[in-house]
Design a protein around this motif. Structure first.
Motif, PDB file in Angstrom:
ATOM      1  N   ALA A   1       0.250  12.244 -10.660  1.00 16.22           N
ATOM      2  CA  ALA A   1       0.022  13.448 -11.471  1.00 16.22           C
ATOM      3  C   ALA A   1       1.281  14.309 -11.549  1.00 16.22           C
ATOM      4  N   ARG A   2       1.957  14.482 -10.425  1.00 16.53           N
ATOM      5  CA  ARG A   2       3.189  15.278 -10.418  1.00 16.53           C
ATOM      6  C   ARG A   2       4.285  14.606 -11.242  1.00 16.53           C
TER       7      ARG A   2
ATOM      8  N   SER B   1       0.656   5.791 -12.964  1.00 17.69           N
ATOM      9  CA  SER B   1       0.037   5.043 -11.859  1.00 17.69           C
ATOM     10  C   SER B   1       0.276   3.554 -12.000  1.00 17.69           C
ATOM     11  N   TRP B   2       0.149   3.039 -13.209  1.00 16.66           N
ATOM     12  CA  TRP B   2       0.357   1.610 -13.453  1.00 16.66           C
ATOM     13  C   TRP B   2       1.796   1.230 -13.105  1.00 16.66           C
ATOM     14  N   HIS B   3       2.750   2.035 -13.551  1.00 17.80           N
ATOM     15  CA  HIS B   3       4.157   1.749 -13.270  1.00 17.80           C
ATOM     16  C   HIS B   3       4.478   1.914 -11.782  1.00 17.80           C
ATOM     17  N   LEU B   4       3.829   2.861 -11.111  1.00 18.02           N
ATOM     18  CA  LEU B   4       4.022   3.008  -9.671  1.00 18.02           C
ATOM     19  C   LEU B   4       3.581   1.743  -8.937  1.00 18.02           C
ATOM     20  N   ARG B   5       2.472   1.162  -9.348  1.00 21.62           N
ATOM     21  CA  ARG B   5       2.004  -0.076  -8.706  1.00 21.62           C
ATOM     22  C   ARG B   5       2.984  -1.219  -8.942  1.00 21.62           C
ATOM     23  N   ARG B   6       3.580  -1.293 -10.128  1.00 21.76           N
ATOM     24  CA  ARG B   6       4.588  -2.334 -10.396  1.00 21.76           C
ATOM     25  C   ARG B   6       5.813  -2.148  -9.497  1.00 21.76           C
ATOM     26  N   LEU B   7       6.247  -0.898  -9.337  1.00 27.54           N
ATOM     27  CA  LEU B   7       7.385  -0.627  -8.454  1.00 27.54           C
ATOM     28  C   LEU B   7       7.048  -0.960  -7.001  1.00 27.54           C
ATOM     29  N   ALA B   8       5.827  -0.686  -6.581  1.00 27.21           N
ATOM     30  CA  ALA B   8       5.401  -1.010  -5.223  1.00 27.21           C
ATOM     31  C   ALA B   8       5.339  -2.524  -5.024  1.00 27.21           C
ATOM     32  N   ASN B   9       4.835  -3.245  -6.016  1.00 26.42           N
ATOM     33  CA  ASN B   9       4.722  -4.701  -5.917  1.00 26.42           C
ATOM     34  C   ASN B   9       6.072  -5.392  -5.801  1.00 26.42           C
TER      35      ASN B   9
ATOM     36  N   GLY C   1       8.708  -3.880  -4.263  1.00 28.17           N
ATOM     37  CA  GLY C   1       9.377  -3.386  -3.079  1.00 28.17           C
ATOM     38  C   GLY C   1      10.293  -2.185  -3.253  1.00 28.17           C
ATOM     39  N   PHE C   2      10.222  -1.496  -4.397  1.00 28.17           N
ATOM     40  CA  PHE C   2      11.075  -0.324  -4.601  1.00 28.17           C
ATOM     41  C   PHE C   2      10.487   0.946  -4.000  1.00 28.17           C
ATOM     42  N   ILE C   3       9.166   1.041  -3.987  1.00 30.19           N
ATOM     43  CA  ILE C   3       8.501   2.233  -3.469  1.00 30.19           C
ATOM     44  C   ILE C   3       7.364   1.814  -2.548  1.00 30.19           C
ATOM     45  N   THR C   4       6.872   2.779  -1.786  1.00 27.81           N
ATOM     46  CA  THR C   4       5.727   2.531  -0.912  1.00 27.81           C
ATOM     47  C   THR C   4       4.871   3.793  -0.873  1.00 27.81           C
ATOM     48  N   GLU C   5       3.626   3.607  -0.500  1.00 24.13           N
ATOM     49  CA  GLU C   5       2.745   4.756  -0.381  1.00 24.13           C
ATOM     50  C   GLU C   5       3.159   5.591   0.828  1.00 24.13           C
ATOM     51  N   GLU C   6       3.182   6.900   0.643  1.00 24.34           N
ATOM     52  CA  GLU C   6       3.525   7.850   1.711  1.00 24.34           C
ATOM     53  C   GLU C   6       2.217   8.287   2.345  1.00 24.34           C
ATOM     54  N   THR C   7       1.893   7.738   3.492  1.00 21.29           N
ATOM     55  CA  THR C   7       0.578   7.958   4.100  1.00 21.29           C
ATOM     56  C   THR C   7       0.437   9.304   4.796  1.00 21.29           C
ATOM     57  N   ASP C   8       1.529   9.996   5.062  1.00 18.99           N
ATOM     58  CA  ASP C   8       1.447  11.288   5.745  1.00 18.99           C
ATOM     59  C   ASP C   8       1.150  12.449   4.800  1.00 18.99           C
TER      60      ASP C   8
ATOM     61  N   GLY D   1      -1.085  14.017   1.292  1.00 18.90           N
ATOM     62  CA  GLY D   1      -2.238  13.879   0.416  1.00 18.90           C
ATOM     63  C   GLY D   1      -3.560  13.620   1.102  1.00 18.90           C
ATOM     64  N   THR D   2      -4.522  13.260   0.246  1.00 22.47           N
ATOM     65  CA  THR D   2      -5.894  12.998   0.671  1.00 22.47           C
ATOM     66  C   THR D   2      -6.296  11.635   0.133  1.00 22.47           C
ATOM     67  N   ARG D   3      -7.561  11.278   0.319  1.00 22.06           N
ATOM     68  CA  ARG D   3      -8.045   9.984  -0.194  1.00 22.06           C
ATOM     69  C   ARG D   3      -7.947   9.912  -1.713  1.00 22.06           C
ATOM     70  N   ARG D   4      -8.075  11.049  -2.374  1.00 21.04           N
ATOM     71  CA  ARG D   4      -8.027  11.074  -3.835  1.00 21.04           C
ATOM     72  C   ARG D   4      -6.607  11.210  -4.373  1.00 21.04           C
ATOM     73  N   GLU D   5      -5.687  11.543  -3.515  1.00 24.81           N
ATOM     74  CA  GLU D   5      -4.336  11.849  -3.948  1.00 24.81           C
ATOM     75  C   GLU D   5      -3.353  10.922  -3.232  1.00 24.81           C
ATOM     76  N   ARG D   6      -2.776   9.981  -3.981  1.00 29.12           N
ATOM     77  CA  ARG D   6      -1.821   9.038  -3.393  1.00 29.12           C
ATOM     78  C   ARG D   6      -0.399   9.521  -3.635  1.00 29.12           C
ATOM     79  N   TRP D   7       0.365   9.600  -2.578  1.00 25.62           N
ATOM     80  CA  TRP D   7       1.771   9.981  -2.662  1.00 25.62           C
ATOM     81  C   TRP D   7       2.624   8.728  -2.525  1.00 25.62           C
ATOM     82  N   TRP D   8       3.725   8.707  -3.245  1.00 22.51           N
ATOM     83  CA  TRP D   8       4.638   7.573  -3.246  1.00 22.51           C
ATOM     84  C   TRP D   8       6.035   8.044  -2.902  1.00 22.51           C
TER      85      TRP D   8
END
Length: 127
Positions: free
Chosen positions: A40-41, A54-62, A64-71, A73-80
């Motif tokens: 969203a940001r 979101s679609w492009h973020l998943r392609r970048l993650a697949n 190896g350029f980006i990863t989810e930042e688990t520290d 957000g919430t369950r509804r809000e994914r940070w990369w």
């Protein structure tokens, strides 16, 4: 999360496809220069649809350029976040050497470094 970013990502033919879309290059540049963000940001910053981002973020993650930042957000809000500070490649790693591929013998052994930012792919080859 402690900063676990690696210095660079070495491109090969598979990971190069991860940067095949100009929007993904812009997203990666923002994550590298401005730090972790949600789709969203990023959508607001890039004036794009959040679902498209979101679609492009998943392609970048697949690739190896980006990863989810688990520290963050919430369950509804994914940070990369970006995994690397910059990207580099050896011509031999991304071209197969076939004459039909456009490989020029003079380009062999040259290396390019792609820094962070919107000019990610705008650098020239450096020996």
């Amino acid at each position: 999360m402690a900063d676990e970013r690696e210095t660079y990502k070495q491109l090969d033919a598979r990971s190069l496809r991860g940067l095949a879309h100009p929007l993904r290059v812009r997203i990666l540049g923002l994550l590298r220069t401005e730090g972790p963000a949600t789709s969203a940001r990023l959508a607001k910053r890039l004036t794009e649809d959040s679902g498209n981002i979101s679609w492009h973020l998943r392609r970048l993650a697949n690739t190896g350029f980006i990863t989810e930042e688990t520290d963050f957000g919430t369950r509804r809000e994914r940070w990369w976040r970006a995994v690397h500070d910059h990207t580099r490649f050896d011509i031999d790693d991304v071209l197969d050497g076939d004459p039909r591929s456009g490989t020029h013998p003079g380009a062999r052994g040259h290396r390019a470094r792609l820094p962070a930012g919107d000019h990610l792919l705008g650098t020239g080859l450096a020996a």
